[in-house]
Design an enzyme around this catalytic site. Structure first.
Site, PDB file in Angstrom:
ATOM      1  N   ASP A 176      19.199 -15.096  24.812  1.00 52.15           N
ATOM      2  CA  ASP A 176      18.623 -15.912  23.759  1.00 52.15           C
ATOM      3  C   ASP A 176      17.111 -15.708  23.812  1.00 52.15           C
ATOM      4  O   ASP A 176      16.562 -15.370  24.866  1.00 52.15           O
ATOM      5  CB  ASP A 176      18.979 -17.379  24.002  1.00 52.15           C
ATOM      6  CG  ASP A 176      18.209 -18.322  23.117  1.00 52.15           C
ATOM      7  OD1 ASP A 176      18.281 -18.167  21.885  1.00 52.15           O
ATOM      8  OD2 ASP A 176      17.519 -19.207  23.660  1.00 52.15           O
ATOM      9  N   ALA A 177      16.437 -15.919  22.693  1.00 55.42           N
ATOM     10  CA  ALA A 177      14.980 -15.712  22.659  1.00 55.42           C
ATOM     11  C   ALA A 177      14.208 -17.004  22.877  1.00 55.42           C
ATOM     12  O   ALA A 177      13.495 -17.167  23.869  1.00 55.42           O
ATOM     13  CB  ALA A 177      14.575 -15.074  21.335  1.00 55.42           C
ATOM     14  N   ARG A 187      10.726 -28.987  17.095  1.00 57.43           N
ATOM     15  CA  ARG A 187      11.810 -28.222  17.696  1.00 57.43           C
ATOM     16  C   ARG A 187      13.162 -28.907  17.502  1.00 57.43           C
ATOM     17  O   ARG A 187      14.169 -28.244  17.205  1.00 57.43           O
ATOM     18  CB  ARG A 187      11.536 -28.019  19.194  1.00 57.43           C
ATOM     19  CG  ARG A 187      12.654 -27.291  19.950  1.00 57.43           C
ATOM     20  CD  ARG A 187      12.936 -25.917  19.392  1.00 57.43           C
ATOM     21  NE  ARG A 187      13.878 -25.185  20.249  1.00 57.43           N
ATOM     22  CZ  ARG A 187      14.458 -24.045  19.925  1.00 57.43           C
ATOM     23  NH1 ARG A 187      14.221 -23.493  18.737  1.00 57.43           N
ATOM     24  NH2 ARG A 187      15.285 -23.443  20.757  1.00 57.43           N
ATOM     25  N   SER A 231      19.555 -13.810  18.677  1.00 51.35           N
ATOM     26  CA  SER A 231      18.753 -14.988  18.347  1.00 51.35           C
ATOM     27  C   SER A 231      19.020 -15.479  16.933  1.00 51.35           C
ATOM     28  O   SER A 231      19.392 -14.715  16.047  1.00 51.35           O
ATOM     29  CB  SER A 231      17.264 -14.654  18.492  1.00 51.35           C
ATOM     30  OG  SER A 231      16.450 -15.722  18.057  1.00 51.35           O
TER      31      SER A 231
END
Length: 243
Positions: free
Chosen positions: A9-10, A40, A115
């Site tokens: 995952d990024a 976020r 991602s």
């Protein structure tokens, strides 16, 4: 079966999403931390909501919409130039200090990113951080028009790398992502950067719960979804010993 590919995952795994805090604080003094955390949280929620609604928009649009939401609910006025300066940070997120060295140590296995990021965002981020020299592929869910943790997203790993699910070690610090990958059938390493003990201590040491503490309670602890990771590590640097 041996691991033939390690897929990362990024956001939050290779790249520190909290590194946007400097630019949010500079743009909106006194509000940097709360902006960073609400932004976020809404960014992730919008990926899941859009997948459920079958109203896909790419991660660039999601990131912009979630920032606009955050600034609106906090009552913060802004000019377009300020907004774009904050958004630009997503193309220059800080790498975790052990990221590049860990990827180099995992050779000769295939290395890739999977991602939710849009292709333009990911390509710029990977190039700006220098990881383009280490990765075999940067895979965006945009090709399937649905976000992780949809099985369709994880299925792209095999399509691009030519691997079976049990030949892949998927690495994420996001609990929901780790659970989604495990549900799909991948081998999973979860990076537990915040322990429950640290969470408990942070809560009792402060009379008021700080925005970062609340974010960590919501987004950094393993979810109760019935899918446990194969490996729990504290840092990327631990991966070579298990891959």
């Amino acid at each position: 079966m041996s691991i033939k590919a390690v897929v990362f995952d990024a956001y939050g795994t290779l790249y520190d999403i909290q590194s946007v805090a400097d630019v949010t604080e500079d743009a909106f003094p006194g509000y940097g931390e709360i902006i960073t955390q609400v932004w976020r949280i809404k960014q992730l929620e919008y990926t899941w909501l859009r997948s459920l609604m079958q109203r896909y928009q790419d991660f660039d649009a999601v990131t912009r919409d979630s920032l606009a939401y955050t600034l609106r609910v906090l009552g913060l006025a802004y000019e377009n130039e300020t907004f774009e300066r904050v958004i630009e940070k997503y193309l220059h997120l800080d790498l975790y200090p052990d990221a590049a060295e860990t990827l180099a140590a995992l050779r000769p296995r295939k290395l890739a990113i999977l991602s939710n990021g849009s292709p333009d965002m990911l390509d710029a981020l990977v190039r700006n951080s220098g990881l383009d020299r280490l990765l075999d592929a940067t895979i965006s869910v945009d090709a399937k028009k649905i976000f992780k943790p949809s099985p369709q997203a994880y299925d792209m790993i095999g399509e691009v790398l030519g691997t079976a699910p049990d030949e892949v070690l998927f690495v994420s610090s996001n609990p929901w992502d780790a659970a989604g990958a495990k549900s799909f059938g991948l081998k999973v390493a979860w990076i537990e950067r915040v322990t429950p003990e640290a969470m408990a201590l942070a809560c009792v040491e402060n009379e008021l719960v700080a925005p970062l503490t609340m974010f960590r309670a919501i987004r950094t602890q393993m979810d109760e979804l019935g899918f446990a990771p194969d490996h729990r590590v504290r840092a990327l640097s631990e991966l070579p010993r298990i891959a």
